[in-house]
Design an enzyme around this catalytic site. Sequence first.
Site, PDB file in Angstrom:
ATOM      1  N   CYS A 112      23.761  86.940  39.448  1.00 47.63           N
ATOM      2  CA  CYS A 112      22.539  86.348  40.000  1.00 47.63           C
ATOM      3  C   CYS A 112      22.321  84.911  39.524  1.00 47.63           C
ATOM      4  O   CYS A 112      21.452  84.214  40.044  1.00 47.63           O
ATOM      5  CB  CYS A 112      21.333  87.218  39.649  1.00 47.63           C
ATOM      6  SG  CYS A 112      21.407  88.840  40.425  1.00 47.63           S
ATOM      7  N   HIS A 251      14.478  83.116  39.018  1.00 51.27           N
ATOM      8  CA  HIS A 251      15.195  84.097  39.835  1.00 51.27           C
ATOM      9  C   HIS A 251      14.235  85.231  40.175  1.00 51.27           C
ATOM     10  O   HIS A 251      13.536  85.753  39.304  1.00 51.27           O
ATOM     11  CB  HIS A 251      16.394  84.613  39.036  1.00 51.27           C
ATOM     12  CG  HIS A 251      17.082  85.781  39.659  1.00 51.27           C
ATOM     13  ND1 HIS A 251      17.376  85.842  40.992  1.00 51.27           N
ATOM     14  CD2 HIS A 251      17.534  86.956  39.111  1.00 51.27           C
ATOM     15  CE1 HIS A 251      17.978  86.995  41.255  1.00 51.27           C
ATOM     16  NE2 HIS A 251      18.074  87.685  40.138  1.00 51.27           N
ATOM     17  N   ASN A 281      15.319  91.178  45.393  1.00 48.44           N
ATOM     18  CA  ASN A 281      16.236  90.369  44.588  1.00 48.44           C
ATOM     19  C   ASN A 281      17.461  90.029  45.441  1.00 48.44           C
ATOM     20  O   ASN A 281      18.301  90.892  45.689  1.00 48.44           O
ATOM     21  CB  ASN A 281      16.632  91.164  43.339  1.00 48.44           C
ATOM     22  CG  ASN A 281      17.633  90.431  42.470  1.00 48.44           C
ATOM     23  OD1 ASN A 281      18.246  89.446  42.875  1.00 48.44           O
ATOM     24  ND2 ASN A 281      17.823  90.924  41.253  1.00 48.44           N
TER      25      ASN A 281
HETATM   26  N1  COA Z   1      10.549 105.380  42.149  1.00 46.52           N
HETATM   27  C1  COA Z   1       9.848 106.229  41.374  1.00 46.52           C
HETATM   28  N2  COA Z   1      10.145 106.453  40.084  1.00 46.52           N
HETATM   29  C2  COA Z   1      11.188 105.772  39.568  1.00 46.52           C
HETATM   30  C3  COA Z   1      11.955 104.877  40.317  1.00 46.52           C
HETATM   31  C4  COA Z   1      11.599 104.697  41.677  1.00 46.52           C
HETATM   32  N3  COA Z   1      12.273 103.848  42.479  1.00 46.52           N
HETATM   33  N4  COA Z   1      12.917 104.353  39.522  1.00 46.52           N
HETATM   34  C5  COA Z   1      12.749 104.903  38.304  1.00 46.52           C
HETATM   35  N5  COA Z   1      11.717 105.771  38.342  1.00 46.52           N
HETATM   36  C6  COA Z   1      11.189 106.591  37.229  1.00 46.52           C
HETATM   37  C7  COA Z   1      12.207 106.832  36.143  1.00 46.52           C
HETATM   38  O1  COA Z   1      13.017 107.920  36.444  1.00 46.52           O
HETATM   39  C8  COA Z   1      11.317 107.066  34.952  1.00 46.52           C
HETATM   40  O2  COA Z   1      10.851 108.400  35.001  1.00 46.52           O
HETATM   41  P1  COA Z   1      10.661 109.248  33.657  1.00 46.52           P
HETATM   42  O3  COA Z   1       9.613 108.519  32.872  1.00 46.52           O
HETATM   43  O4  COA Z   1      10.244 110.580  34.166  1.00 46.52           O
HETATM   44  O5  COA Z   1      12.004 109.248  32.987  1.00 46.52           O
HETATM   45  C9  COA Z   1      10.117 106.151  35.204  1.00 46.52           C
HETATM   46  O6  COA Z   1      10.131 105.864  36.612  1.00 46.52           O
HETATM   47  C10 COA Z   1      10.183 104.867  34.421  1.00 46.52           C
HETATM   48  O7  COA Z   1      11.483 104.302  34.570  1.00 46.52           O
HETATM   49  P2  COA Z   1      11.873 102.958  33.915  1.00 46.52           P
HETATM   50  O8  COA Z   1      13.314 102.659  34.230  1.00 46.52           O
HETATM   51  O9  COA Z   1      11.449 102.930  32.474  1.00 46.52           O
HETATM   52  O10 COA Z   1      10.930 101.951  34.736  1.00 46.52           O
HETATM   53  P3  COA Z   1      10.684 100.430  34.505  1.00 46.52           P
HETATM   54  O11 COA Z   1       9.244 100.178  34.389  1.00 46.52           O
HETATM   55  O12 COA Z   1      11.609  99.830  33.482  1.00 46.52           O
HETATM   56  O13 COA Z   1      11.122  99.833  35.925  1.00 46.52           O
HETATM   57  C11 COA Z   1      12.918  98.594  36.910  1.00 46.52           C
HETATM   58  C12 COA Z   1      12.459  99.940  36.366  1.00 46.52           C
HETATM   59  C13 COA Z   1      14.349  98.738  37.371  1.00 46.52           C
HETATM   60  C14 COA Z   1      12.016  98.247  38.088  1.00 46.52           C
HETATM   61  C15 COA Z   1      12.778  97.535  35.790  1.00 46.52           C
HETATM   62  O14 COA Z   1      13.363  98.004  34.593  1.00 46.52           O
HETATM   63  C16 COA Z   1      13.411  96.234  36.148  1.00 46.52           C
HETATM   64  O15 COA Z   1      13.044  95.581  37.113  1.00 46.52           O
HETATM   65  N6  COA Z   1      14.384  95.771  35.333  1.00 46.52           N
HETATM   66  C17 COA Z   1      15.082  94.538  35.607  1.00 46.52           C
HETATM   67  C18 COA Z   1      16.124  94.780  36.648  1.00 46.52           C
HETATM   68  C19 COA Z   1      16.694  93.509  37.184  1.00 46.52           C
HETATM   69  O16 COA Z   1      16.052  92.502  37.227  1.00 46.52           O
HETATM   70  N7  COA Z   1      17.941  93.582  37.644  1.00 46.52           N
HETATM   71  C20 COA Z   1      18.629  92.522  38.272  1.00 46.52           C
HETATM   72  C21 COA Z   1      18.958  91.432  37.334  1.00 46.52           C
HETATM   73  S1  COA Z   1      19.681  90.085  38.113  1.00 46.52           S
END
Ligand code: COA
Length: 329
Positions: A112, A251, A281
């Site tokens: 990215c 980004h 993204n």
């Molecule tokens: N819908 C509903 N629930 C979801 C889900 C979705 N799409 N994706 C994950 N969950 C659930 C998980 O299973 C977890 O459940 P649990 O508590 O029962 O285990 C809960 O939601 C929390 O998951 P978590 O991964 O801790 O959520 P988060 O707040 O960290 O959000 C992202 C997840 C991916 C949105 C976040 O971590 C993020 O944006 N990270 C950066 C990713 C990024 O920028 N990537 C590209 C880089 S270039």
Amino acid sequence: MKHAAVIGIGSYLPERRLTNQDLEGMVETSDEWITTRTGIRERRLAEIDQATSDLATEAGRRAMADAGIEANDLDLLVVGTSSPDMIFPSTACITQANLGLTCPAYDVMAACTSFIFALQNATAAIESGRARTVMVIGADALTRHVDFSDRGTCILFGDGAGAFILQASDEPGVLGIELGSDGKGGDVLKIPAGGSALPATVERVEAGLHYVQMAGNEVFKFAVRVIPKATEAALAASGMAVSDLTWLVPHQANQRILNTVAERLGVPDERVVSNIELTGNTSAASIPLAVDDLYTNGSLHPGDVLALVGFGAGLTWGAAVVRWTKEVQ
Ligand code: COA
């Protein structure tokens, strides 16, 4: 020494929309969860017959028209992408042919952060006198590498392309660039198969190893740590401070990341550019797409100072401070 200044900009989003409601029918998720956790409401998907080069070509065509240049005016094309049409030829070469260019063309791959790394190449080519006019394109069709049964990743990504035309100028445009890599962090975001380590086999495809794998939380923590550091370093290299910024263009990965870095840097929310709600993204395309939005909205004016800040797999990160020199059309 000549400086590199932006003389043209263009972007392209494919027509096909994928909304959060559409995703509700595909995986166990909800519009409410996606909006609250990411700020994304919809994203665009490349059509089945559109490859990354097709997105890049359209963005490039628009940037050339905006700059008022012809194919022969370009001395170099650098395409930042991590979803190339194929391993080779490069997406840049395919785009070069599509646009009827005759200049050298190559890809830069930094996930990215690819657009910022490509911008560094273009700027260096101009500052060293090796090129006068360079096109930099950030283009990705990352949804082609996303497992649409994995709710942890499929909600995030969208496809698109954005392009800058840079030209040698007496007036400073690109003021400073700060790049970084930490290869030890490669495991938190990767596509394991399809390269020389794990070439495609039926078994690997069945195991989904050709899809994006991500430790979302780790990436989040990395992003909110490196974006402020990279921005401050690029500003210092440009002899500027956060208070000089007209626009912070991070980004577009997650609205919560944008909010956190704005707070850490002390940049008011209204100075932080965000279009993630409608794009998701778009990887290498996200920064030039966001700048083009500003430009077409009439929100960019000569003298404005922008910090363009990317991060991504590798791990990689990069920030460029740019003084906008182009008149609004
Ligand atoms: N819908 C509903 N629930 C979801 C889900 C979705 N799409 N994706 C994950 N969950 C659930 C998980 O299973 C977890 O459940 P649990 O508590 O029962 O285990 C809960 O939601 C929390 O998951 P978590 O991964 O801790 O959520 P988060 O707040 O960290 O959000 C992202 C997840 C991916 C949105 C976040 O971590 C993020 O944006 N990270 C950066 C990713 C990024 O920028 N990537 C590209 C880089 S270039």
